[in-house]
Design a protein around this motif. Structure first.
Motif, PDB file in Angstrom:
ATOM      1  N   TYR A 125      -6.925  -2.352   1.578  1.00 18.95           N
ATOM      2  CA  TYR A 125      -6.792  -1.866   0.204  1.00 18.95           C
ATOM      3  C   TYR A 125      -7.981  -0.997  -0.177  1.00 18.95           C
ATOM      4  O   TYR A 125      -7.823   0.047  -0.814  1.00 18.95           O
ATOM      5  N   GLY A 175      -9.779  -3.813  -6.473  1.00 20.37           N
ATOM      6  CA  GLY A 175     -10.319  -3.962  -5.123  1.00 20.37           C
ATOM      7  C   GLY A 175     -11.659  -4.675  -5.115  1.00 20.37           C
ATOM      8  O   GLY A 175     -11.948  -5.459  -4.191  1.00 20.37           O
ATOM      9  N   ILE A 198       0.832  -1.200   0.000  1.00 22.42           N
ATOM     10  CA  ILE A 198       0.000   0.000   0.000  1.00 22.42           C
ATOM     11  C   ILE A 198       0.870   1.255   0.000  1.00 22.42           C
ATOM     12  O   ILE A 198       0.551   2.254  -0.655  1.00 22.42           O
TER      13      ILE A 198
END
Length: 293
Positions: free
Chosen positions: A264, A234, A102
Protein backbone atom coordinates in the motif's frame (compact mmCIF):
# COMPACT_ATOMS: atom_id res chain seq x y z
CA UNK A 1 -20.52 -37.27 14.96
CA UNK A 2 -17.26 -35.48 15.60
CA UNK A 3 -15.90 -36.60 12.23
CA UNK A 4 -19.00 -35.22 10.51
CA UNK A 5 -18.09 -31.71 11.69
CA UNK A 6 -14.34 -32.06 11.18
CA UNK A 7 -12.63 -29.62 8.84
CA UNK A 8 -11.36 -31.29 5.66
CA UNK A 9 -10.26 -28.23 3.70
CA UNK A 10 -7.73 -25.39 3.88
CA UNK A 11 -10.28 -22.58 3.80
CA UNK A 12 -11.29 -20.42 6.74
CA UNK A 13 -15.01 -19.83 7.19
CA UNK A 14 -15.07 -16.74 9.37
CA UNK A 15 -17.61 -16.22 12.12
CA UNK A 16 -20.38 -13.65 11.55
CA UNK A 17 -18.69 -10.26 11.72
CA UNK A 18 -20.04 -6.71 12.16
CA UNK A 19 -17.06 -5.10 10.41
CA UNK A 20 -18.19 -5.13 6.74
CA UNK A 21 -21.49 -3.45 7.64
CA UNK A 22 -19.85 -0.98 10.03
CA UNK A 23 -17.17 -0.16 7.44
CA UNK A 24 -19.86 0.59 4.85
CA UNK A 25 -21.74 2.84 7.28
CA UNK A 26 -18.54 4.66 8.26
CA UNK A 27 -17.47 5.18 4.64
CA UNK A 28 -20.93 6.48 3.71
CA UNK A 29 -21.08 8.88 6.66
CA UNK A 30 -17.55 10.11 5.93
CA UNK A 31 -18.32 10.65 2.22
CA UNK A 32 -21.55 12.49 3.07
CA UNK A 33 -19.64 14.43 5.71
CA UNK A 34 -17.07 15.45 3.12
CA UNK A 35 -19.82 16.91 0.93
CA UNK A 36 -21.35 18.61 3.98
CA UNK A 37 -17.99 20.08 4.94
CA UNK A 38 -17.49 21.50 1.44
CA UNK A 39 -20.97 23.05 1.56
CA UNK A 40 -20.10 24.55 4.96
CA UNK A 41 -16.84 26.03 3.64
CA UNK A 42 -18.58 27.76 0.75
CA UNK A 43 -21.40 29.02 2.96
CA UNK A 44 -24.02 26.73 1.48
CA UNK A 45 -26.48 24.31 3.03
CA UNK A 46 -27.24 20.61 2.84
CA UNK A 47 -30.88 20.06 3.87
CA UNK A 48 -31.83 16.58 5.07
CA UNK A 49 -35.29 15.95 6.56
CA UNK A 50 -35.41 19.49 7.89
CA UNK A 51 -31.84 19.46 9.19
CA UNK A 52 -28.90 21.39 7.78
CA UNK A 53 -26.00 18.95 7.57
CA UNK A 54 -23.53 21.57 6.29
CA UNK A 55 -20.89 21.28 9.02
CA UNK A 56 -17.52 19.55 9.42
CA UNK A 57 -18.58 17.26 12.29
CA UNK A 58 -20.31 14.63 10.17
CA UNK A 59 -17.05 13.92 8.37
CA UNK A 60 -15.18 13.36 11.63
CA UNK A 61 -17.94 11.09 12.97
CA UNK A 62 -17.54 8.94 9.86
CA UNK A 63 -13.77 9.03 10.25
CA UNK A 64 -14.03 7.77 13.84
CA UNK A 65 -16.29 4.91 12.71
CA UNK A 66 -13.84 3.97 9.95
CA UNK A 67 -10.84 4.07 12.31
CA UNK A 68 -12.68 1.95 14.88
CA UNK A 69 -13.59 -0.54 12.16
CA UNK A 70 -9.99 -0.70 11.00
CA UNK A 71 -8.87 -1.42 14.57
CA UNK A 72 -11.49 -4.10 15.17
CA UNK A 73 -11.17 -5.81 11.80
CA UNK A 74 -7.38 -5.89 11.86
CA UNK A 75 -7.43 -7.18 15.44
CA UNK A 76 -9.71 -10.05 14.43
CA UNK A 77 -7.53 -10.87 11.42
CA UNK A 78 -4.38 -10.93 13.56
CA UNK A 79 -6.15 -13.16 16.08
CA UNK A 80 -7.21 -15.56 13.32
CA UNK A 81 -3.62 -15.76 12.08
CA UNK A 82 -2.34 -16.56 15.56
CA UNK A 83 -4.94 -19.31 15.92
CA UNK A 84 -3.64 -20.99 12.78
CA UNK A 85 -6.47 -20.16 10.40
CA UNK A 86 -4.16 -18.54 7.85
CA UNK A 87 -3.27 -21.65 5.89
CA UNK A 88 -1.28 -21.31 2.65
CA UNK A 89 -4.56 -21.13 0.71
CA UNK A 90 -5.99 -18.43 2.98
CA UNK A 91 -2.72 -16.47 2.86
CA UNK A 92 -2.75 -16.60 -0.94
CA UNK A 93 -6.30 -15.30 -1.04
CA UNK A 94 -5.43 -12.52 1.39
CA UNK A 95 -2.76 -11.45 -1.10
CA UNK A 96 -5.25 -11.62 -3.97
CA UNK A 97 -7.62 -9.47 -1.93
CA UNK A 98 -4.96 -6.84 -1.28
CA UNK A 99 -3.97 -6.79 -4.96
CA UNK A 100 -7.60 -6.28 -5.99
CA UNK A 101 -8.00 -3.53 -3.40
CA UNK A 102 -4.94 -1.68 -4.73
CA UNK A 103 -6.26 -2.15 -8.29
CA UNK A 104 -9.54 -0.50 -7.23
CA UNK A 105 -7.53 2.34 -5.68
CA UNK A 106 -5.68 2.79 -8.98
CA UNK A 107 -9.00 3.26 -10.77
CA UNK A 108 -10.11 5.67 -8.04
CA UNK A 109 -7.14 7.92 -8.78
CA UNK A 110 -7.64 7.50 -12.54
CA UNK A 111 -10.90 9.41 -12.05
CA UNK A 112 -9.12 12.40 -10.50
CA UNK A 113 -6.34 12.38 -13.09
CA UNK A 114 -9.02 12.17 -15.79
CA UNK A 115 -10.80 15.22 -14.36
CA UNK A 116 -7.53 17.17 -14.18
CA UNK A 117 -6.37 16.32 -17.71
CA UNK A 118 -9.83 16.86 -19.19
CA UNK A 119 -9.87 20.39 -17.76
CA UNK A 120 -6.22 21.17 -18.52
CA UNK A 121 -6.00 19.77 -22.05
CA UNK A 122 -9.32 21.31 -23.12
CA UNK A 123 -9.52 24.66 -21.30
CA UNK A 124 -11.68 26.26 -24.03
CA UNK A 125 -14.91 25.14 -25.65
CA UNK A 126 -15.21 21.36 -26.03
CA UNK A 127 -18.14 18.99 -26.47
CA UNK A 128 -20.60 21.88 -26.36
CA UNK A 129 -19.31 22.90 -22.92
CA UNK A 130 -17.96 26.45 -22.74
CA UNK A 131 -15.02 26.52 -20.34
CA UNK A 132 -13.39 29.75 -21.48
CA UNK A 133 -15.26 31.75 -18.85
CA UNK A 134 -13.74 29.54 -16.14
CA UNK A 135 -10.20 29.23 -17.51
CA UNK A 136 -9.68 32.15 -19.86
CA UNK A 137 -8.99 29.56 -22.55
CA UNK A 138 -5.63 28.61 -21.06
CA UNK A 139 -4.29 26.28 -18.36
CA UNK A 140 -3.63 27.11 -15.61
CA UNK A 141 -6.44 29.70 -15.68
CA UNK A 142 -5.29 33.29 -16.18
CA UNK A 143 -6.07 34.40 -12.63
CA UNK A 144 -4.21 31.50 -10.96
CA UNK A 145 -0.75 31.68 -9.43
CA UNK A 146 0.55 28.14 -8.95
CA UNK A 147 2.84 26.56 -6.39
CA UNK A 148 6.53 26.24 -7.16
CA UNK A 149 6.95 22.50 -7.94
CA UNK A 150 10.59 22.58 -6.85
CA UNK A 151 9.87 23.96 -3.39
CA UNK A 152 7.57 22.09 -0.96
CA UNK A 153 6.29 19.57 -3.57
CA UNK A 154 9.87 18.48 -4.33
CA UNK A 155 10.59 18.29 -0.61
CA UNK A 156 7.58 16.00 -0.14
CA UNK A 157 8.66 13.89 -3.11
CA UNK A 158 12.03 13.29 -1.46
CA UNK A 159 10.28 12.44 1.81
CA UNK A 160 8.08 9.80 0.18
CA UNK A 161 10.93 8.29 -1.82
CA UNK A 162 12.96 8.01 1.39
CA UNK A 163 10.00 6.39 3.13
CA UNK A 164 9.79 3.81 0.35
CA UNK A 165 13.43 3.00 1.01
CA UNK A 166 12.99 2.70 4.78
CA UNK A 167 9.92 0.43 4.51
CA UNK A 168 11.88 -1.84 2.15
CA UNK A 169 14.75 -1.88 4.66
CA UNK A 170 12.28 -2.89 7.40
CA UNK A 171 10.92 -5.70 5.22
CA UNK A 172 14.37 -7.09 4.48
CA UNK A 173 15.26 -6.85 8.18
CA UNK A 174 12.18 -8.93 9.04
CA UNK A 175 13.11 -11.55 6.44
CA UNK A 176 16.54 -11.84 8.12
CA UNK A 177 15.17 -11.96 11.69
CA UNK A 178 16.66 -8.54 12.42
CA UNK A 179 14.08 -7.23 14.88
CA UNK A 180 16.06 -4.06 15.62
CA UNK A 181 16.31 -3.21 11.91
CA UNK A 182 12.60 -3.92 11.46
CA UNK A 183 11.63 -1.53 14.24
CA UNK A 184 14.10 1.15 13.14
CA UNK A 185 12.90 1.01 9.54
CA UNK A 186 9.25 1.24 10.59
CA UNK A 187 9.92 4.13 12.99
CA UNK A 188 11.60 6.07 10.19
CA UNK A 189 8.82 5.24 7.72
CA UNK A 190 6.05 6.33 10.09
CA UNK A 191 8.00 9.49 10.96
CA UNK A 192 8.44 10.34 7.28
CA UNK A 193 4.74 9.73 6.66
CA UNK A 194 3.82 12.14 9.47
CA UNK A 195 6.31 14.69 8.14
CA UNK A 196 4.80 14.45 4.66
CA UNK A 197 1.34 15.15 6.07
CA UNK A 198 2.57 18.18 8.00
CA UNK A 199 4.32 19.61 4.94
CA UNK A 200 1.21 19.10 2.81
CA UNK A 201 -0.98 20.73 5.48
CA UNK A 202 1.40 23.71 5.55
CA UNK A 203 1.29 23.88 1.73
CA UNK A 204 -2.51 23.86 1.78
CA UNK A 205 -2.68 26.63 4.39
CA UNK A 206 -0.39 28.86 2.31
CA UNK A 207 -1.66 27.94 -1.17
CA UNK A 208 -2.30 31.03 -3.34
CA UNK A 209 -5.61 29.57 -4.56
CA UNK A 210 -8.59 27.94 -2.86
CA UNK A 211 -10.75 24.92 -3.55
CA UNK A 212 -13.81 26.97 -4.46
CA UNK A 213 -12.05 29.67 -6.50
CA UNK A 214 -11.63 27.81 -9.77
CA UNK A 215 -11.64 24.50 -11.59
CA UNK A 216 -7.87 24.49 -11.07
CA UNK A 217 -8.23 24.63 -7.30
CA UNK A 218 -10.98 21.99 -7.33
CA UNK A 219 -9.01 19.46 -9.38
CA UNK A 220 -5.77 20.20 -7.54
CA UNK A 221 -7.17 19.76 -4.04
CA UNK A 222 -9.27 16.71 -4.90
CA UNK A 223 -6.34 14.82 -6.45
CA UNK A 224 -3.66 15.79 -3.94
CA UNK A 225 -6.08 15.80 -1.00
CA UNK A 226 -7.22 12.24 -1.58
CA UNK A 227 -3.59 11.22 -1.91
CA UNK A 228 -2.90 12.93 1.40
CA UNK A 229 -5.74 10.94 2.95
CA UNK A 230 -4.16 7.74 1.63
CA UNK A 231 -0.85 8.77 3.19
CA UNK A 232 -2.71 9.21 6.50
CA UNK A 233 -4.27 5.74 6.22
CA UNK A 234 -0.96 4.18 5.18
CA UNK A 235 0.79 5.80 8.14
CA UNK A 236 -1.75 4.27 10.51
CA UNK A 237 -1.33 0.91 8.76
CA UNK A 238 2.44 1.04 9.28
CA UNK A 239 2.03 2.30 12.86
CA UNK A 240 -0.01 -0.82 13.64
CA UNK A 241 2.80 -2.93 12.16
CA UNK A 242 5.33 -1.01 14.30
CA UNK A 243 3.36 -1.67 17.50
CA UNK A 244 3.12 -5.37 16.60
CA UNK A 245 6.85 -5.51 15.87
CA UNK A 246 7.68 -3.87 19.21
CA UNK A 247 5.50 -6.46 20.95
CA UNK A 248 7.34 -9.31 19.24
CA UNK A 249 4.65 -10.02 16.67
CA UNK A 250 5.25 -11.07 13.05
CA UNK A 251 7.93 -13.48 11.88
CA UNK A 252 9.83 -14.02 8.65
CA UNK A 253 7.46 -16.89 7.86
CA UNK A 254 4.16 -15.12 8.65
CA UNK A 255 3.93 -11.35 8.18
CA UNK A 256 1.30 -10.69 5.54
CA UNK A 257 0.00 -7.70 7.47
CA UNK A 258 3.34 -5.99 7.03
CA UNK A 259 3.56 -6.99 3.35
CA UNK A 260 0.12 -5.51 2.73
CA UNK A 261 1.16 -2.27 4.45
CA UNK A 262 4.36 -2.13 2.37
CA UNK A 263 2.47 -2.74 -0.89
CA UNK A 264 0.00 0.00 0.00
CA UNK A 265 2.81 2.40 0.87
CA UNK A 266 4.63 1.78 -2.40
CA UNK A 267 1.33 2.39 -4.22
CA UNK A 268 1.03 5.74 -2.42
CA UNK A 269 4.61 6.56 -3.49
CA UNK A 270 3.92 5.81 -7.16
CA UNK A 271 0.69 7.84 -7.21
CA UNK A 272 2.55 10.81 -5.76
CA UNK A 273 5.21 10.62 -8.48
CA UNK A 274 2.45 10.87 -11.10
CA UNK A 275 0.84 13.77 -9.21
CA UNK A 276 4.16 15.56 -8.89
CA UNK A 277 5.00 15.11 -12.57
CA UNK A 278 1.58 16.00 -13.99
CA UNK A 279 -0.06 18.49 -11.62
CA UNK A 280 2.92 20.23 -10.06
CA UNK A 281 5.53 20.21 -12.86
CA UNK A 282 3.60 19.91 -16.15
CA UNK A 283 0.71 21.96 -14.76
CA UNK A 284 3.01 24.85 -13.89
CA UNK A 285 4.59 25.23 -17.34
CA UNK A 286 4.02 28.78 -18.57
CA UNK A 287 2.16 29.73 -15.39
CA UNK A 288 2.88 32.45 -12.85
CA UNK A 289 4.66 31.00 -9.82
CA UNK A 290 3.47 32.44 -6.52
CA UNK A 291 6.31 34.10 -4.61
CA UNK A 292 7.49 32.17 -1.58
CA UNK A 293 5.54 29.05 -2.60
Amino acid sequence: MADAHAKHHDYHLVNPSPWPLLASVGAFVMALGGVAWMQYLKGGSLPFFGLNLANPWLFFIGLVIVLYTMFGWWSDTIKEGREGYHTPVVSLHLRYGMIMFIASEVMFFVAWFWAYFDASLFPAEVHQVVRTEYTGGVWPPKSIEVLDPFHLPLYNTIILLLSGTTVTWAHHALLHDDRKGLISGLVLTVGLGVLFSFVQAYEYMHAPFAFKDSIYGATFFMATGFHGFHVFVGTIFLLVCLVRAMRGGMSKEKHFGFEAAAWYWHFVDVVWLFLFASIYIWGSVGATIAEGH
